[in-house]
Design a protein around this motif. Structure first.
Motif, short mmCIF file in Angstrom:
data_model
loop_
_atom_site.label_atom_id
_atom_site.label_comp_id
_atom_site.label_asym_id
_atom_site.label_seq_id
_atom_site.Cartn_x
_atom_site.Cartn_y
_atom_site.Cartn_z
N GLU A 174 0.72 -1.30 -0.06
CA GLU A 174 0.02 -0.06 -0.03
C GLU A 174 0.84 1.07 -0.20
OE1 GLU A 174 -0.42 -2.69 1.97
OE2 GLU A 174 -2.29 -3.52 1.10
N GLU A 175 1.88 1.19 0.73
CA GLU A 175 2.74 2.35 0.78
C GLU A 175 3.32 2.77 -0.38
OE1 GLU A 175 4.20 2.55 5.45
OE2 GLU A 175 5.06 1.17 4.23
N LYS B 290 1.30 4.22 -3.14
CA LYS B 290 1.13 5.77 -2.72
C LYS B 290 2.35 6.33 -3.32
CE LYS B 290 -2.31 5.49 0.95
NZ LYS B 290 -2.22 5.74 2.62
N GLU B 291 3.37 5.93 -3.10
CA GLU B 291 4.59 6.26 -3.52
C GLU B 291 4.60 6.41 -5.06
OE1 GLU B 291 9.52 5.89 -3.94
OE2 GLU B 291 8.32 4.37 -2.96
N GLN C 47 2.18 6.57 -7.26
CA GLN C 47 0.99 7.53 -7.80
C GLN C 47 1.52 8.75 -7.53
OE1 GLN C 47 -2.07 5.89 -5.28
NE2 GLN C 47 -2.83 4.84 -6.94
#
Length: 254
Positions: free
Chosen positions: A6-7, A10-11, A13
């Motif tokens: 998930e992290e 996000k990075e 994106q």
């Protein structure tokens, strides 16, 4: 403890740029099949040095790569390209760790089912993907006996050719609106080739600046559109061309 999926998503994106490994053979993203997941993978990197190091390792396998830098404004185009060639995961490399992530967890896949059938852009991701694998191996500079599964890859391309539709360019003939010309090409030897296209992007490259109409034709009907003087038909999927004469076409159609 490493970074979670998930992290990492996000990075990705939120990044301002990404480096993508491209094949020098196809001029498209370099694609691999995961040894355990069997996913079709594109390779993403955070830094130019990391992609250069990856390229050096691949040279040992006689795989020639180049790095393509994408800025954030071009991400939608990049992801659209990946979907159109059948990639379903990316291998994310931040210079240290490596992680496989489903492409649809990063960006939503366009839902063409909501577009009217006559307005849907033609894409043949299965054909594109099989062609990419075939060309990446065929053009690998090794002795013939060192090529891996080349015959099986070629047969997969043929199977996907049979299942695909293609775009044919058409042009009105002067002041006679009921008469249609089909544009053709000439190669260096002067032979006349009839072009057809496996996706709308390749068609648009050919049609740029020309007033052309378009028709969608299944593979088994392609012999019918060969103009009388054309010796062969050239099929333009992304990343490679297939030149087939009438006899070869009929043999593949069966």
């Amino acid at each position: 403890m490493g970074t979670s999926v998930e992290e990492t998503i996000k990075e990705i994106q939120g990044r301002e740029n990404i480096f993508v490994a491209y094949s020098q053979t196809t001029k498209l993203p370099y694609v691999t099949c995961g040894e355990e997941s069997f996913n079709d993978q594109a390779w993403f990197f955070t830094e130019e040095e990391a992609i250069k190091e990856f390229g050096k390792k691949k040279i040992e396998e006689k795989v020639l790569l180049m790095g393509m830098r994408y800025e954030k404004k071009d991400f939608p185009k990049m992801y659209g390209l990946l979907f159109s060639i059948g990639v379903n995961t990316i291998m994310w490399n931040d210079g240290g760790e490596q992680m496989e992530i489903d492409l649809e967890r990063i960006v939503r896949k366009p839902d063409l089912s909501k577009v009217e059938p006559q307005k849907r852009p033609l894409i043949n991701p299965t054909l594109q993907l099989s062609g990419i694998y075939f060309m990446q191996e065929l053009r690998r500079p090794v002795p013939q006996e060192e090529h891996k599964n080349l015959r099986a890859l070629e047969e997969e391309v043929i199977v996907n050719l049979r299942k695909s539709d293609f775009l044919v360019a058409m042009q009105r003939k002067g002041d006679e609106p009921d008469k249609i010309n089909i544009p053709y090409l000439k190669n260096k030897e002067g032979k006349i080739l009839q072009p057809v296209f496996s996706d709308v992007m390749e068609f648009e490259k050919f049609a740029k600046g020309k007033k052309l109409r378009i028709a969608k034709v299944p593979f088994n009907k392609l012999p019918n559109i060969l103009i009388e003087q054309a010796e062969s038909l050239v099929i333009n999927p992304m990343g490679f061309n297939l030149v087939l004469n009438r006899d070869q076409l009929k043999k593949i159609i069966g």
